[in-house]
Design a protein around this motif. Structure first.
Motif, PDB file in Angstrom:
ATOM      1  N   LEU A 195      -4.805 -32.026 -21.014  1.00 14.52           N
ATOM      2  CA  LEU A 195      -4.441 -30.615 -20.906  1.00 14.52           C
ATOM      3  C   LEU A 195      -5.062 -29.820 -22.053  1.00 14.52           C
ATOM      4  CD1 LEU A 195      -0.660 -30.719 -19.897  1.00 14.52           C
ATOM      5  CD2 LEU A 195      -2.606 -30.165 -18.447  1.00 14.52           C
ATOM      6  N   ILE A 196      -5.546 -28.616 -21.737  1.00 13.45           N
ATOM      7  CA  ILE A 196      -6.102 -27.728 -22.765  1.00 13.45           C
ATOM      8  C   ILE A 196      -4.940 -27.071 -23.505  1.00 13.45           C
ATOM      9  CG2 ILE A 196      -7.552 -25.732 -23.200  1.00 13.45           C
ATOM     10  CD1 ILE A 196      -9.070 -26.352 -20.642  1.00 13.45           C
ATOM     11  N   VAL A 197      -4.853 -27.302 -24.812  1.00  9.60           N
ATOM     12  CA  VAL A 197      -3.752 -26.748 -25.608  1.00  9.60           C
ATOM     13  C   VAL A 197      -4.225 -25.615 -26.513  1.00  9.60           C
ATOM     14  CG1 VAL A 197      -2.432 -28.892 -25.548  1.00  9.60           C
ATOM     15  CG2 VAL A 197      -4.073 -28.527 -27.385  1.00  9.60           C
ATOM     16  N   ALA A 198      -5.516 -25.484 -26.730  1.00  8.52           N
ATOM     17  CA  ALA A 198      -6.030 -24.395 -27.568  1.00  8.52           C
ATOM     18  C   ALA A 198      -7.511 -24.194 -27.267  1.00  8.52           C
ATOM     19  CB  ALA A 198      -5.827 -24.698 -29.053  1.00  8.52           C
ATOM     20  N   VAL A 238     -17.760 -34.484 -28.181  1.00  8.79           N
ATOM     21  CA  VAL A 238     -16.325 -34.767 -28.017  1.00  8.79           C
ATOM     22  C   VAL A 238     -15.898 -35.701 -29.154  1.00  8.79           C
ATOM     23  CG1 VAL A 238     -14.525 -35.603 -26.467  1.00  8.79           C
ATOM     24  CG2 VAL A 238     -16.616 -34.608 -25.524  1.00  8.79           C
ATOM     25  N   THR A 239     -14.899 -35.261 -29.939  1.00  5.50           N
ATOM     26  CA  THR A 239     -14.402 -36.062 -31.055  1.00  5.50           C
ATOM     27  C   THR A 239     -12.891 -36.192 -30.946  1.00  5.50           C
ATOM     28  OG1 THR A 239     -14.282 -34.040 -32.398  1.00  5.50           O
ATOM     29  CG2 THR A 239     -16.258 -35.397 -32.606  1.00  5.50           C
ATOM     30  N   PRO A 240     -12.316 -37.319 -31.431  1.00  2.00           N
ATOM     31  CA  PRO A 240     -10.861 -37.512 -31.334  1.00  2.00           C
ATOM     32  C   PRO A 240     -10.117 -36.582 -32.282  1.00  2.00           C
ATOM     33  CG  PRO A 240     -11.874 -39.310 -32.540  1.00  2.00           C
ATOM     34  CD  PRO A 240     -12.999 -38.486 -32.004  1.00  2.00           C
ATOM     35  N   LEU A 241      -8.836 -36.312 -31.935  1.00  6.18           N
ATOM     36  CA  LEU A 241      -8.001 -35.399 -32.711  1.00  6.18           C
ATOM     37  C   LEU A 241      -7.033 -36.212 -33.563  1.00  6.18           C
ATOM     38  CD1 LEU A 241      -7.492 -32.365 -33.113  1.00  6.18           C
ATOM     39  CD2 LEU A 241      -5.738 -32.503 -31.362  1.00  6.18           C
ATOM     40  N   VAL A 284     -11.210 -32.909 -29.384  1.00  7.42           N
ATOM     41  CA  VAL A 284     -11.801 -31.572 -29.524  1.00  7.42           C
ATOM     42  C   VAL A 284     -13.151 -31.596 -28.809  1.00  7.42           C
ATOM     43  CG1 VAL A 284     -12.658 -29.827 -31.114  1.00  7.42           C
ATOM     44  CG2 VAL A 284     -10.649 -31.168 -31.716  1.00  7.42           C
ATOM     45  N   ILE A 285     -13.351 -30.643 -27.900  1.00  7.46           N
ATOM     46  CA  ILE A 285     -14.608 -30.550 -27.153  1.00  7.46           C
ATOM     47  C   ILE A 285     -15.314 -29.277 -27.587  1.00  7.46           C
ATOM     48  CG2 ILE A 285     -15.648 -30.343 -24.883  1.00  7.46           C
ATOM     49  CD1 ILE A 285     -13.376 -31.878 -23.715  1.00  7.46           C
TER      50      ILE A 285
END
Length: 693
Positions: free
Chosen positions: A336-339, A416-419, A426-427
């Motif tokens: 889900l896109i959160v920001a 694409v990197t992990p949060l 984060v894309i």
């Protein structure tokens, strides 16, 4: 001493004032109606002799089961030794009573926590006989203590600086609970004390003998005493047991809070004859509750401050995201896109004017990509890469793709990197259209450079061929005529006088030597510009002649392997000249450095490319360590091959070195589709006709 029974009266002189109230009924009322568990126990054996209903309910045993067991049997093993030590001290006369918290086993095997107060029924100096055990179920308090400990742990995690205060508060509360003892008393209808225990003495500061027969005004200050008397009258008038809190001033002048349970005493006819009471000092608990309330208020304030700080941090994060030129979206672990940042929002609005329903906050980015991917393998690979990052199986995923934008197309780079450890990713999509255009322009320029280089190579070979013909046809013919004239002069001079003829002959012979030397230089120049065998016989015969010459000079066993007809037909003038020079340089390296005995040259062509493989059995070398020397060294070969759009591969080890060269037979097309084609070879006969007309 013998325990009181239904047919005996209590011989204690302290209960003389109760004679009018039927002592057995009075004892039974106190015993049975008490809100705490009371048991009469044989001291020497620990056997229960008499137990009230509250005690049965606490341990869950029947009357028969209780009288058939001992207090040791139902005491938890971890508490038994402490209990026995206290009993030994009690029997030895070192203490007159004791209080402790311990665990009892219920009939179903569960454990119940109780607060135990033990008082002897023998006087000092007498043989221990019986004792009274008063227990009160404190399981709820223990659970409350556990909840308090849990809350304390939470406070430790969230407010580190409050840890020590909470721990001190918990320890203080624990110490207060552990030291609590209950006050037990009996009063008549007028509020006069008929019976009291040592706890009442401690609170009131008066001994039993002084208090018996007096009311609360003898113990407490007037206002507190009057409040206690009024509360007692209310209980007796109501005829029911009540539990409430009250505040009194103790002998030390301190107001203390008590949790009191009071109930009426009845005679055989059901008439109220007095009052019994059990009071527990809860002052420390009240203080702990006040402290906890203040701590909760402090915690709420800290949480509010932290919430405000997080809001400020969120605003800062949003500002940082919005300052980025890339299209950035933050996904949770489920996709889900959160920001998103402002650039992403504008792009989403441009692609979805109806309300950002597809790629805005709250949308599932993986589902959006799934719908858009279809059967596109590259889109499927991108979707799988995002999934790998979300699953934690890879640290970063990067790709470049062409996106259809309203009215045009744009190139993007996706990263694409992990949060962190919270899951999600984060894309970032970076617009690389300008870079792609620059790369395309660079490739086009490089292709044009290759075309121009090929044209230069063709022109150079043509010019060399022309120079070679001119030198051979013009300069060679002049020298040939000169030589013939000199020979004629020499023969004529030989017929004349002997003296002058010798001089002329000598000069003519010297001139002939110079002409022969000039012929050798001319042949070297012609061969250097373009080997004449290439024009006369073609590439393969020229290479075979080169191999034969090297073999005669160096002793290296050489051979050329190829399909003569097909290979001869596929090479143009610039390609065949390049092949000849490359083979010539490679064989020169073999004879000078490889210490080889056998060398093989393999030629083939197909799919628009010519392949040359030169292999020897020499000592080998490291290609990355060989310095570039001369124009036609390995570096020169690479440059010549690259100008013709080809590649060079070198594999070397002791005993075998293989150099593989690929050359394009046709120049690469430019952006406008124009290509420079290789010229087909011209036969030797055709070349001679062209030179001599």
């Amino acid at each position: 001493m013998t325990p009181p029974t239904g047919t005996q009266t209590d011989p204690s002189h302290r209960l003389a004032g109760l004679a009018a109230f039927q002592p057995e009924q009075l004892f039974r009322a106190i015993f049975e109606q008490a809100a705490v568990g009371i048991a009469l126990i044989e001291t020497t054996t620990g056997r229960f002799l008499r137990v009230n209903q509250q005690y049965f309910e606490i341990v869950g045993l029947s009357r028969d089961d209780m009288t058939a067991t001992t207090f040791m049997a139902i005491t938890h093993p971890d508490d038994l030794q402490t209990d026995l030590n206290n009993m030994e001290a009690l029997k030895a006369g070192r203490i007159r009573d004791f209080c402790m918290e311990k665990r009892l086993f219920r009939s179903d095997g569960s454990v119940v926590w109780v607060d135990l107060t033990v008082s002897p029924l023998w006087e000092l100096g007498e043989q221990p006989s019986f004792h009274i055990a008063v227990v009160q179920d404190i399981s709820e308090r223990k659970r409350a203590e556990q909840n308090l400990a849990t809350l304390n742990d939470t406070l430790e995690q969230r407010i580190a600086q409050r840890t020590r205060e909470l721990e001190e508060s918990r320890q203080q509360l624990q110490a207060i609970v552990d030291g609590t003892s209950d006050a037990v008393f009996v009063k008549d209808l007028d509020g006069r004390y008929l019976l009291l225990n040592r706890a009442v003495e401690q609170f009131g500061g008066k001994c039993q003998d002084e208090v018996i027969g007096r009311d609360d005004r003898f113990i407490f200050p007037p206002a507190d005493a009057q409040a206690v008397i009024e509360a007692d009258r209310t209980v007796m008038a109501g005829g029911v047991t009540r539990t409430y809190e009250d505040i009194v001033t103790t002998a030390d002048g301190v107001q203390r809070s008590f949790l009191s349970t009071k109930g009426p005493l009845f005679d055989g006819q059901g008439r109220v004859t007095g009052l019994f009471g059990i009071s527990r000092d809860i002052t420390e608990r009240k203080q702990a509750e006040d402290t906890l309330r203040r701590l909760n208020e402090t915690l709420e304030q800290r949480v509010a401050e932290r919430t405000e700080a997080l809001q400020v941090s969120e605003h800062f994060r949003k500002e940082v995201l919005d300052s980025l030129s890339a299209y950035v979206a933050v996904l949770d672990a489920s996709g889900l896109i959160v920001a998103v940042n402002r650039v992403w929002e504008r792009a989403a609005l441009l692609n979805d004017p109806s309300g950002l329903a597809r790629v805005s906050i709250g949308a599932n980015y993986l589902q959006v990509c799934e719908r858009a991917a279809g059967n596109n393998s590259e889109a499927r690979r991108t979707l799988a890469g995002i999934g790998e990052v979300l699953a934690g199986r890879t640290d970063v995923f990067e790709t470049e793709y062409l996106c259809a934008w309203p009215g045009h197309q744009q190139w993007f780079s996706m990263r694409v990197t992990p949060l962190g450890n919270r899951g999600g990713c984060v894309i970032a999509h970076e617009d690389i259209t300008d870079r792609k255009c620059s790369e395309e322009a660079l490739r086009d320029s490089y292709q044009r450079l290759q075309v121009l280089s090929r044209e230069v190579q063709v022109a150079k070979e043509q010019e060399r061929s022309r120079l070679s013909r001119e030198l051979h046809d013009e300069f060679g013919q002049v020298l040939s005529g000169l030589k013939f004239d000199l020979i004629g002069i020499a023969s004529v001079s030989a017929k004349n006088r002997a003296g002058s003829a010798d001089v002329v002959r000598t000069r003519v012979m010297r001139a002939l030597g110079m002409v022969d030397s000039l012929f050798g230089s001319l042949r070297g120049m012609v061969s250097a510009l373009r080997p004449s065998l290439l024009d006369e016989l073609g590439l393969v015969p020229a290479l075979e002649s080169l191999v034969t010459d090297i073999q005669e000079r160096s002793g290296l066993c050489c051979r050329v392997v190829t399909d003569r007809v097909n290979y001869q037909a596929c090479c143009g003038i610039e390609v065949e000249s390049a092949i000849y020079r490359i083979v010539q340089e490679l064989l020169s390296n073999v004879t000078r450095h490889a210490k080889a005995t056998v060398a093989t040259i393999t030629l083939s062509c197909g799919e628009g490319r010519a392949m040359i493989i030169v292999q020897d059995d020499g000592c080998g070398f490291r290609a990355d360590k060989v310095p570039s020397k001369g124009r036609f060294g390995l570096r020169g070969i690479r440059e010549r091959v690259e100008l013709l759009g080809g590649t060079v591969d070198i594999q070397s080890r002791p005993g075998q070195t293989t150099v593989t060269v690929w050359l394009l037979l046709e120049a690469p097309s430019t952006s406008n589709g124009v290509a420079v084609r290789s010229r087909l070879p011209v036969s030797a006969t055709a070349r001679k006709k062209r030179r001599h007309g």
